[in-house]
Every structure is written in C-alpha cells, then in structure tokens.
Motif scaffolding. Structure first.
Motif, PDB file in Angstrom:
ATOM      1  N   HIS A 285     -40.323 -61.661  29.052  1.00  0.00           N
ATOM      2  CA  HIS A 285     -40.348 -62.777  28.420  1.00  0.00           C
ATOM      3  C   HIS A 285     -38.792 -62.592  27.822  1.00  0.00           C
TER       4      HIS A 285
ATOM      5  N   ASP B  24     -38.304 -57.484  28.841  1.00  0.00           N
ATOM      6  CA  ASP B  24     -38.594 -57.232  27.967  1.00  0.00           C
ATOM      7  C   ASP B  24     -37.021 -58.011  27.350  1.00  0.00           C
TER       8      ASP B  24
ATOM      9  N   GLU C 162     -45.240 -61.052  25.653  1.00  0.00           N
ATOM     10  CA  GLU C 162     -45.154 -59.589  26.193  1.00  0.00           C
ATOM     11  C   GLU C 162     -46.642 -59.198  26.198  1.00  0.00           C
TER      12      GLU C 162
ATOM     13  N   SER D 105     -31.371 -56.105  16.700  1.00  0.00           N
ATOM     14  CA  SER D 105     -32.577 -56.150  17.817  1.00  0.00           C
ATOM     15  C   SER D 105     -32.555 -57.402  17.077  1.00  0.00           C
TER      16      SER D 105
ATOM     17  N   THR E 148     -43.034 -53.347  19.648  1.00  0.00           N
ATOM     18  CA  THR E 148     -43.951 -53.941  19.846  1.00  0.00           C
ATOM     19  C   THR E 148     -44.826 -54.386  21.148  1.00  0.00           C
TER      20      THR E 148
ATOM     21  N   ALA F 296     -36.016 -59.868  24.805  1.00  0.00           N
ATOM     22  CA  ALA F 296     -35.811 -60.558  23.633  1.00  0.00           C
ATOM     23  C   ALA F 296     -34.482 -60.555  23.185  1.00  0.00           C
ATOM     24  N   ASN F 297     -33.193 -59.135  24.190  1.00  0.00           N
ATOM     25  CA  ASN F 297     -32.254 -58.597  23.452  1.00  0.00           C
ATOM     26  C   ASN F 297     -31.266 -59.701  24.516  1.00  0.00           C
TER      27      ASN F 297
ATOM     28  N   ALA G 181     -44.184 -65.840  20.228  1.00  0.00           N
ATOM     29  CA  ALA G 181     -42.904 -65.252  19.833  1.00  0.00           C
ATOM     30  C   ALA G 181     -42.684 -64.117  20.762  1.00  0.00           C
ATOM     31  N   GLY G 182     -41.854 -63.036  20.739  1.00  0.00           N
ATOM     32  CA  GLY G 182     -41.449 -62.026  21.105  1.00  0.00           C
ATOM     33  C   GLY G 182     -42.893 -61.171  22.380  1.00  0.00           C
ATOM     34  N   ALA G 183     -44.258 -60.371  20.956  1.00  0.00           N
ATOM     35  CA  ALA G 183     -44.256 -59.949  20.899  1.00  0.00           C
ATOM     36  C   ALA G 183     -45.771 -60.528  22.229  1.00  0.00           C
TER      37      ALA G 183
ATOM     38  N   HIS H 123     -35.701 -68.027  20.603  1.00  0.00           N
ATOM     39  CA  HIS H 123     -35.788 -68.481  18.736  1.00  0.00           C
ATOM     40  C   HIS H 123     -34.778 -66.992  18.642  1.00  0.00           C
ATOM     41  N   LYS H 124     -34.504 -66.200  19.321  1.00  0.00           N
ATOM     42  CA  LYS H 124     -32.825 -65.031  18.886  1.00  0.00           C
ATOM     43  C   LYS H 124     -31.897 -65.052  19.943  1.00  0.00           C
TER      44      LYS H 124
HETATM   45  C1  LIG Z   1     -37.507 -58.793  18.483  1.00  0.00           C
HETATM   46  C2  LIG Z   1     -37.893 -58.290  19.125  1.00  0.00           C
HETATM   47  C3  LIG Z   1     -39.415 -58.158  19.926  1.00  0.00           C
HETATM   48  C4  LIG Z   1     -40.382 -58.640  19.384  1.00  0.00           C
HETATM   49  O1  LIG Z   1     -39.686 -60.476  19.021  1.00  0.00           O
HETATM   50  P1  LIG Z   1     -41.286 -61.008  18.329  1.00  0.00           P
HETATM   51  O2  LIG Z   1     -40.735 -63.058  18.052  1.00  0.00           O
HETATM   52  O3  LIG Z   1     -40.408 -60.783  16.596  1.00  0.00           O
HETATM   53  O4  LIG Z   1     -42.598 -61.491  18.183  1.00  0.00           O
HETATM   54  C5  LIG Z   1     -39.391 -57.413  21.928  1.00  0.00           C
HETATM   55  N1  LIG Z   1     -38.920 -56.354  21.706  1.00  0.00           N
HETATM   56  C6  LIG Z   1     -37.458 -56.487  21.288  1.00  0.00           C
HETATM   57  C7  LIG Z   1     -37.067 -55.915  22.354  1.00  0.00           C
HETATM   58  C8  LIG Z   1     -36.832 -56.926  20.654  1.00  0.00           C
HETATM   59  O5  LIG Z   1     -35.646 -57.351  19.611  1.00  0.00           O
END
Ligand SMILES: *Cc1c(COP(=O)(O)O)cnc(C)c1O
Length: 457
Positions: free
Chosen positions: A260, A238, A136, A73, A167, A240-241, A131-133, A264-265
């Motif tokens: 979003h 989401d 969101e 994650s 989050t 993020a991934n 940031a991801g959150a 950074h990931k």
């Molecule tokens: C990491 C992650 C987030 C949160 O991202 P941040 O940058 O840490 O706020 C949200 N959703 C998923 C699925 C993530 O893996």
C-alpha cells in the motif's frame, strides 16, 4: 489574557448578528412538530468577531503551513497550494451522478493506476482503502484469498518484524492471521538467521516496511524475498514511507507481491489530526484477479486525496519525483550528522528519509519529552518521540525534501541550543513550553476525555 482569547460564547451579545437578510414575506409555516420549542443556543456575534475567532483559533495550533514539522514516520511535507486549487474545482462532484458525467474522474483514476504502477513496479492498484492501515487490511485479505484459492488453507501465520509500525500486527489480527515476530539485529535490520526457522507451510507471508521504522533500507531484501517465496509465502510491502524511494527503487522489483501507499504522506495531502487519507493497494500480476471489482467504487475512494496526489505527480514530473526522494534522504542524513555531537545516535549507518536519536548525549536529567516541548518555544514542531520502542528516549526525525537548507540549519542550531540549555539550566526545559497557548496538558485525559462542547456553568 488577550481579548480574543475569550470563547466566542463570551463575546455573544443578544441580538447581535453577522448577516443581514430581508425578513421573509411570510412566516415559515409550522409543519408537523419539527419546530424547536426554544431557540438554539448559538453565540450572537458580528462578522469581525467570527472572522477573528476562527483566525485566532487557527493560529493556536501548529501546522506545516506555520513551521517546520519533522515528525518521524509521518512525512509532514509541505503540501503545494496548487493541489488545493485543483481539488476545489471538483467540489460539485456527487458519488451518485451518472457515469457518463464523470468520465474525467475515471481518467484521473486510470492515470493514477499507471503512475503508481510505474513508481512502485506493481501491476495494478485499487483505490478503495482510505488510510494506510485500511490498505494493510485489504492487502492481507488479498494474500489470504490467494492462498485459499489454491486450497492452501494452512497458511494462517504472518511474519512481522519487531520494529514494525503498530498498525501491521493490528491489521494482521483484524484479518484473522496469527502474528509471528521476527527480531531485528543490533544494526536495526531484519535478522535473517532468526527468520529462517520461522518459515514453513503455515506461513501466509511477511509484512515489511522498507525503509524500516529506523529509516534503514533492508539491504538483504532480495534474500528475504527468496526465502519467503521459497516457503510458499507472499511479501507485503508497507509503503507508507515510500518518500525516499519514489523514483529510485521499486518494491515490485524487490520481489514484493502486495503493497500500500499512503497518498496522504508521500503524495502531499494535509493529514494532521487523523485525516483525510488514501491507502491504495498495488498487487503483482498473479494477484490481480483477487482485486475487488470495480476497483473504483461508486463513491470513488477518497477522491480529494487521490486528486491531490495526481496534481502533485504531474507538477513534479518524472525527474522531480526522483529528486524529491533523493532530497528527503539527503536532508535526514544532514541533520543526523550535524547533531550527533550532542544527541545519542544508536545506529550510525546512512539513513533514508528519517532516523532515530536516543535522547541527549549528556541528558543532565532532561528527557526527550522536555526537548520536544522546548522545541515549540523556538517555533518548531517536535519530532516523533518515544517511538520506535527499541530505545528508551527515542526522537525520530523526518525533515522531508520540502525544507530549505536554511530551515534545516535553523533547526540544527536550535537543537544545539537546547543541548546547551540542558547542561546549564535544565529547569528551563522541564517547564517548557513557555510561549504556547497551553503548556503541558494531561495527555491521557486530553485524548480520552476531551471537552469539545461549550456548556454554560
Ligand atoms: C503512517 C504509517 C502507517 C499507517 O497509516 P495510516 O494512514 O495512519 O493508517 C502504516 N505504516 C507505516 C510505516 C506508517 O508510517
């Protein structure tokens, strides 16, 4: 204890110094009462002491630059050094300098808006969220504004699957929306039959992570999109991934309205220890009017992270963005298939960039925590443990595409070795790690009452 494990304060000797400067010709005039009454208590050390202090400190920690980091994650991919070099060229940029001198920076934002729109199928992005959150929350506020602009004020609920990242419900709550949880089926996907009765005129939308927290692609995504849109709700993605999907499939094409990305990931910024981040939010055409203006603030969002992502996308190029996505999926499936003879695999299906084991097949009293700690002795960072909460002994593994076949094989060999140790000598695992600067800190105290400051006893 090695000599340089001492604190830098213990190396201090009065009068020793790491610099030599000529004495000022005149003393600095006393001005007002800003002079200190007593000297600052700084360590007095030589230059080699300073260099060794920081170099040794850097090696007491674990990082992507020191070893394999399969933290699920989190997409702890290797971050190419050329990104750092390019970011270092922009060190002199000031947020308040005249716009006429920052046109190149604006070009980068414009390029990134187009590149991310192409990768995701969204119309435009805002780069303000850090940031991801944060993304969101921004996305949910856009959804709320959209409904309010149509006089549709009854839509106060947001649907979130039980497997969601923590989050998601937190952001929804901060946005003032009520969270309605939809169950997952035993195969880990959203239960459509459980979703249907939740839909109605009070639903603002649904937040989905795809691939979900178990690393599974939501196969019924088109049907979910139709159902949610059918009741007047919007779809939040989401992203993020996004790593396994980039260049392969696009949330915009799946029917998502807002999303979003975690630059950074997925787009290669070093992000251990909680930062820095950038969570740009993309929207479909009908939400574009609700983006805040200007979409790049005077302070340019988190420009360093955005610039690294730009360097990363340009150096990969169109074809290799897609290849990176595919390789991340291949690497995860390779590890999953190679280790399911000794780790419990609760969900068998093909995964995307990550997957979850539920502890050892034959634990012999050995827990997931013990496995994670033992991995450090072998020079690997632990996977994410005890998350998601759907399993008791979760080990969530995300290798990313940046690891060679040899590294993946070395990890697989070590995991087999650990399984054998669990059978033969469980004590070895219970007392691990043995070769790190500290072994098992009290994690709660270390997080809640960290000692970050030297005080003489
Ligand atoms: C990491 C992650 C987030 C949160 O991202 P941040 O940058 O840490 O706020 C949200 N959703 C998923 C699925 C993530 O893996």
């Amino acid at each position: 204890m090695r000599y340089y494990d001492k604190l830098i304060f213990e190396l201090s000797r009065p009068g020793r110094s790491a610099f030599s400067l000529p004495r000022p010709e005149k003393d600095i005039p006393a001005c007002g009462n800003i002079w200190r009454e007593s000297a600052l208590d700084l360590p007095e050390v030589s230059e080699p002491d300073v260099v060794r202090h920081y170099t040794n400190l850097s090696q007491m920690n674990f990082g992507v630059d020191t070893g394999f980091y399969p933290l699920g994650s989190c997409t702890m991919k290797y971050n190419p050094k050329i990104n750092e070099e390019i970011v270092s060229m922009f060190g002199g940029l000031h947020p308040l300098q005249p716009a006429s001198t920052t046109q190149g920076v604006r070009d980068i934002y414009s390029f990134m808006d187009k590149a991310l729109a192409e990768i995701t199928g969204m119309k435009h992005f805002t780069f303000l969220p850090c940031a991801g959150a944060h993304g969101e929350l921004t996305g949910l506020m856009l959804i709320r504004e959209y409904h309010m602009s149509r006089g549709d004020s009854a839509r106060t609920k947001i649907i979130v699957p039980d497997s969601a990242h923590g989050t998601n419900p937190a952001s929804a709550a901060v946005c003032g929306l009520d969270v309605v949880v939809v169950k997952s089926r035993p195969d880990g996907l959203v239960d459509i039959e459980a979703l249907k009765p939740l839909l109605g005129p009070d639903i603002a939308g649904i937040m989905l992570t795809n691939p979900n927290t178990l690393g599974l692609f939501e196969k019924d995504i088109k049907q979910i999109a139709e159902l949610v849109h059918g009741c007047g709700g919007l779809l939040y993605y989401d992203g993020a991934n996004m790593n396994p999907l980039m260049g392969v499939v696009r949330p915009g094409d799946m029917g998502f309205d807002v999303m979003h990305l975690n630059l950074h990931k997925t787009f290669s910024t070093p992000h251990g220890g909680g930062g820095p981040g950038s969570g740009p939010v993309g929207v479909c055409e009908r939400l574009v009017p609700f983006l805040e203006k200007p979409r790049v603030s005077g302070f340019h969002g988190n420009f360093g992270v955005i610039l690294r992502a730009c360097a990363y996308i340009l150096s990969l190029g169109r074809e290799n963005v897609k290849l990176a996505g595919r390789l991340s999926t291949l690497a995860a499936n390779y590890i999953k298939e190679s280790l399911k003879d000794c780790f419990k695999l609760p969900i068998e299906s093909v995964c995307k960039h990550e997957f979850v084991f539920d502890g050892l097949l034959e634990p012999n009293g050995v827990t997931t925590l013990d496995v994670a700690k033992r991995l450090l002795d072998y020079g690997f960072h632990a996977p994410t443990i005890y998350f998601p909460l759907l399993f008791h002994e979760a080990l969530m593994i995300e290798p990313t595409e940046t690891e060679s076949l040899q590294t993946l094989d070395a990890f697989i060999e070590v995991m087999h070795k650990i399984a054998a140790e669990a059978a033969g000598d469980p004590e070895l695992l219970k007392s691990a790690p043995h070769d790190t600067p500290i072994s098992r800190p009290d994690e709660t105290t270390a997080a809640r009452q960290p000692i970050l400051k030297y005080s003489k006893v």
